[in-house]
Every structure is written in structure tokens, then in C-alpha cells.
Design a protein around this motif. Structure first.
Motif, PDB file in Angstrom:
ATOM      1  N   SER A   1       4.592   2.056   1.481  1.00 20.80           N
ATOM      2  CA  SER A   1       5.738   2.336   0.605  1.00 20.80           C
ATOM      3  C   SER A   1       6.412   3.640   1.002  1.00 20.80           C
ATOM      4  O   SER A   1       7.638   3.747   0.972  1.00 20.80           O
TER       5      SER A   1
ATOM      6  N   PRO B   1       0.832  -1.215   0.000  1.00 21.53           N
ATOM      7  CA  PRO B   1       0.000   0.000   0.000  1.00 21.53           C
ATOM      8  C   PRO B   1       0.864   1.263   0.000  1.00 21.53           C
ATOM      9  O   PRO B   1       1.999   1.257   0.495  1.00 21.53           O
ATOM     10  N   TYR B   2       0.301   2.330  -0.551  1.00 18.08           N
ATOM     11  CA  TYR B   2       1.060   3.583  -0.700  1.00 18.08           C
ATOM     12  C   TYR B   2       1.601   4.077   0.636  1.00 18.08           C
ATOM     13  O   TYR B   2       2.755   4.481   0.724  1.00 18.08           O
ATOM     14  N   TRP B   3       0.788   4.030   1.678  1.00 23.89           N
ATOM     15  CA  TRP B   3       1.240   4.526   2.976  1.00 23.89           C
ATOM     16  C   TRP B   3       2.444   3.730   3.474  1.00 23.89           C
ATOM     17  O   TRP B   3       3.365   4.285   4.064  1.00 23.89           O
TER      18      TRP B   3
END
Length: 175
Positions: free
Chosen positions: A100, A96-98
Motif C-alpha cells: 500500500s 499488505p502495508y508495504w
């Protein structure tokens, strides 16, 4: 060191942003008062600037009215641009972006911890931070591939994260 200088010089023939690496080599040589190395870096930089000048003159002689022009290096995509490119081109695309973002910051923190222990770590964190800044300021959306230059070594900073956490814990529990 001379092999690294030769490698940096060869890299300049392929990508002009290799000048960042050469500049960092020169800065470290200056910091270590290695005057011959400073002079070598300056000579390569001057040669490169001269070669770019003559290259630009040759290109300008061929430019005709109506030719397409480059949009320039005014990307100004900021940290989100760097993180997006890093995510797009690495294993970070699978999380997930958070997460990464946290892993990218963790890699920086790991390299920063190593920087306190060695000049190689200091060189690495300055290289990564400088390159990230260069991407944040100048890379356009279609220059995402610039990030490939740091991807092989950047995530290794995560391996140094436990040492960084331990240093932080020692610093904050001894007070």
C-alpha cells in the motif's frame, strides 16, 4: 474557472480546509498572470477570513467556564499518519502495508509525471502533496476522514505510472 471558484467558495461553507484549494487556484492564476482571477480568489479569501472572525466572535460569546475545548490542530502524525489514513479509507486496506505504501508513492509518481506534461497535472500533484502535508502536520488520529477529500482522484495517479516509468527509462538510458 468561475464555476470552480463558485464551487470552492461553497466548499468553504462546509470545511475550512477548502481554503487550500482556493489558495492553489489563486497561485495558479498568479502564475498565469490572470489578474482578475487572482483578485477573485483574494476577495473570496478575505470574505472567508472575515466570516471566520465573526463566527469565532459569536462562538466565544457563548463559551462558558467548564466547557470542553478542542484539542487543536497539532496532530503532527507525519507521513505515516497520512499513509495510515489513506490505507484505512481506500482499496489499499486489502493489500499488505508495504504494498500500500508503494502504491501510494506510485500514485504520487504518476501524478508527478502528468504534472510535467500539463498544468492540470501540476495542479493535481500540488493539491495532493499540499493536502498530504496538511494531514501530516495537523490531522489528529480522529481526523482520518480528511483523507476522503482526495481519495476519489488520488489513485488515478497509478494509471499515469507507466508513462512515468517510460519517462524515467528514456532519461536514464539516453545518457
Amino acid at each position: 474557472w468561475w464555476a470552480a471558484l463558485l464551487g470552492a467558495t461553497a466548499a468553504l461553507a462546509f470545511r475550512e480546509f477548502a481554503i487550500l484549494f482556493l489558495g492553489l487556484m489563486g497561485a495558479f492564476a498568479l502564475w498565469q498572470k490572470e489578474w482578475k482571477r487572482v483578485a477573485a480568489c483574494v476577495c473570496v479569501g478575505v470574505f472567508f477570513a472575515g466570516a471566520m472572525f465573526f463566527h469565532a466572535q459569536a462562538v466565544m460569546a457563548l463559551v462558558q467556564h467548564g466547557d470542553l475545548s478542542s484539542p487543536g490542530w497539532q496532530g503532527v502524525r507525519g507521513p505515516a499518519g497520512f499513509l495510515t489514513d489513506l490505507r484505512r479509507l481506500s482499496f489499499l486496506q486489502y493489500v499488505p502495508y508495504w504494498l500500500s505504501t508503494g502504491l501510494a508513492l506510485g500514485a504520487f509518481a504518476g501524478w508527478a509525471a502528468l504534472a510535467r506534461a500539463s498544468s492540470a497535472g501540476a495542479f493535481a500533484i500540488l493539491w495532493f502533496a499540499g493536502f498530504a502535508l496538511f494531514i501530516c502536520l495537523f490531522a489528529r488520529e480522529n481526523n482520518f476522514y480528511w483523507t476522503e477529500v482526495i481519495i476519489p482522484a488520488f489513485p488515478v495517479g497509478l494509471a499515469f505510472l507507466p508513462a512515468a516509468a517510460n519517462d524515467w527509462r528514456k532519461k536514464h538510458t539516453s545518457s
